[in-house]
Every structure is written in structure tokens, then in C-alpha cells.
Design a protein around this motif. Sequence first.
Motif, mmCIF file in Angstrom:
data_model
loop_
_atom_site.group_PDB
_atom_site.id
_atom_site.type_symbol
_atom_site.label_atom_id
_atom_site.label_comp_id
_atom_site.label_asym_id
_atom_site.label_seq_id
_atom_site.Cartn_x
_atom_site.Cartn_y
_atom_site.Cartn_z
ATOM 1 N N LEU A 31 0.835 -1.193 0.000
ATOM 2 C CA LEU A 31 0.000 0.000 0.000
ATOM 3 C C LEU A 31 0.875 1.251 0.000
ATOM 4 O O LEU A 31 1.815 1.373 0.784
ATOM 5 C CB LEU A 31 -0.916 0.003 1.231
ATOM 6 N N ALA A 32 0.589 2.172 -0.912
ATOM 7 C CA ALA A 32 1.271 3.472 -0.990
ATOM 8 C C ALA A 32 2.765 3.319 -1.233
ATOM 9 O O ALA A 32 3.584 3.972 -0.581
ATOM 10 C CB ALA A 32 1.009 4.289 0.278
ATOM 11 N N THR A 33 3.132 2.457 -2.162
ATOM 12 C CA THR A 33 4.539 2.321 -2.547
ATOM 13 C C THR A 33 4.609 1.867 -3.998
ATOM 14 O O THR A 33 3.572 1.574 -4.621
ATOM 15 C CB THR A 33 5.272 1.337 -1.636
ATOM 16 N N HIS A 34 5.801 1.841 -4.545
ATOM 17 C CA HIS A 34 6.070 1.250 -5.855
ATOM 18 C C HIS A 34 7.236 0.294 -5.689
ATOM 19 O O HIS A 34 8.144 0.534 -4.882
ATOM 20 C CB HIS A 34 6.405 2.309 -6.900
ATOM 21 N N VAL A 35 7.239 -0.783 -6.445
ATOM 22 C CA VAL A 35 8.225 -1.851 -6.270
ATOM 23 C C VAL A 35 8.982 -2.040 -7.580
ATOM 24 O O VAL A 35 8.369 -2.202 -8.640
ATOM 25 C CB VAL A 35 7.550 -3.172 -5.849
ATOM 26 N N LEU A 36 10.312 -2.038 -7.486
ATOM 27 C CA LEU A 36 11.178 -2.283 -8.628
ATOM 28 C C LEU A 36 11.942 -3.581 -8.388
ATOM 29 O O LEU A 36 12.589 -3.749 -7.351
ATOM 30 C CB LEU A 36 12.159 -1.132 -8.827
ATOM 31 N N VAL A 37 11.866 -4.507 -9.350
ATOM 32 C CA VAL A 37 12.525 -5.809 -9.264
ATOM 33 C C VAL A 37 13.567 -5.872 -10.375
ATOM 34 O O VAL A 37 13.227 -5.701 -11.552
ATOM 35 C CB VAL A 37 11.515 -6.964 -9.400
ATOM 36 N N VAL B 61 4.292 -4.580 -14.519
ATOM 37 C CA VAL B 61 4.971 -4.483 -15.811
ATOM 38 C C VAL B 61 6.159 -5.429 -15.812
ATOM 39 O O VAL B 61 7.069 -5.300 -14.986
ATOM 40 C CB VAL B 61 5.444 -3.046 -16.098
ATOM 41 N N ASP B 62 6.150 -6.380 -16.725
ATOM 42 C CA ASP B 62 7.310 -7.239 -16.928
ATOM 43 C C ASP B 62 8.178 -6.637 -18.036
ATOM 44 O O ASP B 62 7.661 -5.978 -18.952
ATOM 45 C CB ASP B 62 6.857 -8.649 -17.308
ATOM 46 N N GLU B 63 9.488 -6.867 -17.947
ATOM 47 C CA GLU B 63 10.445 -6.308 -18.918
ATOM 48 C C GLU B 63 10.225 -4.800 -19.067
ATOM 49 O O GLU B 63 9.886 -4.285 -20.134
ATOM 50 C CB GLU B 63 10.306 -7.011 -20.275
ATOM 51 N N PHE B 64 10.435 -4.107 -17.959
ATOM 52 C CA PHE B 64 10.190 -2.666 -17.888
ATOM 53 C C PHE B 64 10.992 -1.890 -18.926
ATOM 54 O O PHE B 64 10.550 -0.850 -19.428
ATOM 55 C CB PHE B 64 10.543 -2.183 -16.474
ATOM 56 N N ALA B 65 12.177 -2.391 -19.266
ATOM 57 C CA ALA B 65 13.018 -1.693 -20.243
ATOM 58 C C ALA B 65 12.371 -1.640 -21.620
ATOM 59 O O ALA B 65 12.697 -0.758 -22.427
ATOM 60 C CB ALA B 65 14.386 -2.367 -20.329
ATOM 61 N N SER B 66 11.459 -2.569 -21.902
ATOM 62 C CA SER B 66 10.770 -2.536 -23.191
ATOM 63 C C SER B 66 9.889 -1.303 -23.342
ATOM 64 O O SER B 66 9.535 -0.925 -24.467
ATOM 65 C CB SER B 66 9.916 -3.798 -23.365
ATOM 66 N N GLY C 117 -4.089 5.209 -4.593
ATOM 67 C CA GLY C 117 -4.274 3.765 -4.667
ATOM 68 C C GLY C 117 -3.903 3.142 -5.983
ATOM 69 O O GLY C 117 -4.525 2.160 -6.391
ATOM 70 N N ILE C 118 -2.897 3.665 -6.673
ATOM 71 C CA ILE C 118 -2.379 3.057 -7.901
ATOM 72 C C ILE C 118 -0.907 2.773 -7.693
ATOM 73 O O ILE C 118 -0.100 3.696 -7.540
ATOM 74 C CB ILE C 118 -2.599 3.965 -9.129
ATOM 75 N N VAL C 119 -0.555 1.498 -7.660
ATOM 76 C CA VAL C 119 0.795 1.037 -7.333
ATOM 77 C C VAL C 119 1.410 0.422 -8.583
ATOM 78 O O VAL C 119 0.733 -0.310 -9.322
ATOM 79 C CB VAL C 119 0.751 0.005 -6.186
ATOM 80 N N VAL C 120 2.689 0.705 -8.828
ATOM 81 C CA VAL C 120 3.412 0.153 -9.966
ATOM 82 C C VAL C 120 4.422 -0.865 -9.459
ATOM 83 O O VAL C 120 5.223 -0.572 -8.568
ATOM 84 C CB VAL C 120 4.126 1.259 -10.772
ATOM 85 N N VAL C 121 4.370 -2.070 -10.024
ATOM 86 C CA VAL C 121 5.356 -3.124 -9.756
ATOM 87 C C VAL C 121 6.019 -3.442 -11.085
ATOM 88 O O VAL C 121 5.361 -3.934 -12.011
ATOM 89 C CB VAL C 121 4.704 -4.386 -9.159
ATOM 90 N N ALA C 122 7.307 -3.153 -11.198
ATOM 91 C CA ALA C 122 8.015 -3.293 -12.465
ATOM 92 C C ALA C 122 9.221 -4.207 -12.300
ATOM 93 O O ALA C 122 9.877 -4.200 -11.263
ATOM 94 C CB ALA C 122 8.468 -1.926 -12.982
ATOM 95 N N ALA C 123 9.501 -4.994 -13.336
ATOM 96 C CA ALA C 123 10.643 -5.908 -13.339
ATOM 97 C C ALA C 123 11.496 -5.629 -14.562
ATOM 98 O O ALA C 123 10.975 -5.380 -15.665
ATOM 99 C CB ALA C 123 10.171 -7.365 -13.334
#
Length: 587
Positions: free
Chosen positions: A307-313, A428-433, A462-468
Motif C-alpha cells: 500500500l502506498a509504494t512502488h516496487v522495482l525488481v 509491468v514485466d520487462e520494464f526496459a521494453s 491507490g495506484i501502485v506500480v510493480v516493475a521488473a
Amino acid sequence: MHQLRTDPDPSTVSSTNPQEGDRDDDGDRADYDEEGRYGEGHAGGCAGAALMASRGMDPRIRTEAFRIGFATVLAAWLIKHLVGGLWWLIRQPVLWVLAASGYVGWRLWDGSGPTALVLVAVVLVVVLVAWRLVHAASFRAWVWWPVRAWWRRVFVYAPEWEPLMTALHLTTKKAGEDERLVPQLLRIRSTGAVDKLRVRMQPGQVLSDFAKNADRLAATFQASDCRVRSIPRPQPKKELVFRVKRAMGRQVDPPKPKPSRLLELWFLVDDPLHAPTPLLAVPVRPNLKALPLALREDGLTWTLRLLATHVLVIGVTGSGKGSVLWSIVRALGHGIRTRLVELWVIDPKGGMEFAAGQRLFARYCYGDDTPKTTDGTTDPKRKSGYEWGFVDFLETAVTEMRSRQARLRGILRTHRPRPGDPLIVVMVDEFASLTAYLTDREAKKRIDNALNLLLSQGRAVGIVVVAAAQDPRKEVVDMRGLFPTRIALRLAEPDEVDLVLRKGARDRGARCDEIGEHTPGTAYAAVEGTAEPVRIRFAYIDDDQIHTMCSLFEPGTHTTGLRLVHGDHDQDERRDDDRTRVEEVSA
């Protein structure tokens, strides 16, 4: 209270008998006290100092010394050590248990003989064994781990502590004294896999003094590795105010951590991350502030505040990025089913990663192969239609963000997810794309604008971004500074660790470049507000688990009393017959 006294320069005093007194040039008597100090007969020491200064004399100011008797010093010393010893005894539960057991045993032996003592011992052993079999987790936490921590403190760490600190030059000296001050070993906690030593540093020491000797510390105590972690200063008043306000429903930030002279040394005695991590239980009511995702190196569960964060993998090919993403999806399962959470998924690999679970997603995009305009007509000039599918997807998310901002403005500062107004997770998978490998300049510009807006403004609504992604370089992931939470899997170069987990992460133990290829899913996680990364491992989620998740957690599905029936089906049959793999059982 100190008194100021003045002494004249002996060379300027002519009288050799100060008690008889001298006379000045005007015939006035110059006053001295009984000890021959000048100026006490006038208006105190200050007046005497002024008089001597006017006559060219050198006033010397000194404080009166206090004398403390030997009995007072001895009493203070005894009180200090008695209080310290009493506090040490209070913090030794094992000694209290042993003392109580010894007393009870002696009373039984004295009153009823050895038969009663043996009977009580047998009953105690049976109770402990039953406790271990019925509820192993509480037995470890309340019995085994405290006993193990006490044993290792007495026979492993305490005997070697002072010689080790001296050898590593981690001791200090007081000015003018020969006694060495050793960092104080306050307590030891054990989790079976990790021994956590709480240490109080001496004045002048910093955490990096211990971090640079982590390898030597681990080798001395025969541990696999040593982590050095900071301990924030306790703030009981601010913590209490924060908890009270949060209990009243107010949106408040937790108190900012303050540095202290305490640190923890984590000695990895047995690494639980060498073996594959088992699947964790899916929470019936997902806690978006503490979502259980992985296993920590101390054997406990690592939770993610989504909640209230963004995650970079970030991780190289084969490091386990899919395990991280699918673990998040799986932990949110019941939230997806009840529509507390919506997944908006972008799969630039043409749907190869997420297509199997698209029944769980509210929106799913793997590109648009047909060059179309926004009104649906074909535009032959728009050659990169595949990339424009991502543009439309992300701009739709921005539109939703704007709508929520207009609706919540002046009402709430932070969005509260609920069915009908869910938390939106843009995965989002393959964020570099989307950031570096696009060929259409206009599409790239619009995607960058949409991503920057979502990353900078989406958390509050309430919009969270999870990118790899695979490559952490700035030219590939140029907006990584907007991700508060970062997870680094196996990386190719040591320098990349600090790029992902922030500066100094590798010096604090995050050796992502040393993660082996045979342990996919192993990572270091850096969370906002925590200085040191945590080593964790995610479970592998295969295709069967993904199809089971679709059956159990598809939005609107009622899953009460469902269990999985294992069976082998071809890929095409799974799409049509997925629900036949689940049987309804009476509740």
C-alpha cells in the motif's frame, strides 16, 4: 557551589607575613585571609581581582575542590554494581527457570524422595514433547530458541568477545587511562538459523567500523556470514501518539527513525535459503501493509508493504523475477477474488509470462499488432501499433488516477481500498521494453510521461506500480529513483548492487553479484525507512499453481470448501477444463 578566588602574583607582594597585613601607597591596609589570599577583605573575590588588576598584579582564579569521603565512593560503587547485577538477572529467564526447577526438585527430594522427583521430571518431558508435536512454532519461540541463545552466549560468544574486539581494534581508551573500553554485548536472540547480537558501541565508533570487519567476525564464530544492522533510537512518546492517532482513523506517518549507538550483528549459523522455499499460506484477508511473500534468512516470513509504494525488481535472466511477480499475485489472491485489488498487467514479451493467469487480471496488455488509431480505424502511417497498445494502456491508468484525485480532493489524503474502489496494481514485466527499447519516438515520449505521472502521483490515490527489469543502468531504468521499494535478485556486476539498492548497500552485506545460479528467487530487498537490505528467497510458482490460482481467485469466485485435485492435462485442455481440477467439499 563553587566560589571564585583570586591569588596575586607572589612577585608583586612585598610582605612576607600576610597575616600582619601590608599597607598600600595611600596607607590603607591590604587585606588577606587566613591562608594569605588577597582580596577577601573587600567586596569578595571579584572586587579583589579588580583591585589587583589596577595595580598591575596578575589575578589567578581557581575553583574550590570538593572532597568526597571513601565511604561515599564505596557506597556509590556498590549501588551501581548491585543495580547492574539485578538488571542482568532480570534479563536472564533461563537462569530463573533453572533456579526455580532446582528449588522445586530439592523440595520434592526432601519431602517425598526420588520417586516424586522422577515422576515430575517424566511429566515435564511428556508435556514438552507434546507441546513440540502439537504446536512446533510456539515451542521454538518460547523454549528452544531462548535456551539456544543462552547457551551460545555463555559458551560461544562471551569467551571470545573481548579478545576479538581487541584484535579487530574495536576498543577505545579514556583520556589519561590505560583501561580499554570494549563494545558492550547486551543480549542475544536466536531463531535457529541466525543469532542476533545486540551491541552498544563505544563513543567514537560507527556502524561501518563493524561492517568492514564482518568477514572476520563471521570466521571467528564459525558462521556462514555476518550482517551488521542499525537499531533506531526508541521514541516511546512519538510511537504512542502515532498508534493512538492511527487507532482513531487518522492518516499519519510513523515517527522518523533516529540514530543510536546500538547495532545488531546477525550471524548466519544455518542458511534456510539454500533449499527451495515452500509456498506460503495465502491470507484470507490480505494485509496490504504486510503482505507475506518470501522467507528471510533468519527463517521468518518477509512481508511487503504494498500500500502506498512502488516496487522495482531487478535481476539477470534466470534469477527468478517471475517468482517475485507471481508471489505478489498469489498473496493478493483473496483480495482479487473479492475485488479489493485489481491487477492491470503489461506483458511486453507477447504474453509469454502472464497469459496463463489473465483470468485474474482486470486489464491485460501484451501489445497491439494492428496499427489502429484511437477511433478504431486503421492508420497506415502508424507503423508501430504494437507499442501504441502500451501507450493506450498507461494513459488509461493516468485517466483513472486523475478521476480519483478529483473525487478524493479535500476528503482523504490517502486512498483506502475497498470492493468497488480497489487498489490498482499496475504490473509491468520487462520494464526496459517501455523505457529504452522503443523505436517510435512519439510512443516512447507518451509512455515516459504516463509512467512518471503514475510513479510520482499514483501512490496517494491507490495506484501502485510493480516493475521488473534486467538492466539497472540509468539509461535503461531512468526513473528508478521513484521506486521506494527495491528487490535485487542475482546481478552481473558488484557495482550494480548500489545502483539498485542505493549507495552503500553492498558494503552493508547485499552481495547480489555472489548469488548462485542454483538458487533462483534469492534476493536482497531494500525498503524505504530501513537502512540495511534483507536477504530473502521467493518460492517457485509453476504452471499448475497458476491455473489453480485462476480457479480459486478469479474475481467473483466463491471458494469456500475448495481443494485441489491433481491431474495432468495438456495446455489447451487446461483452459477449458480448469475448473474440473477443483472439487467442492462440504464446509
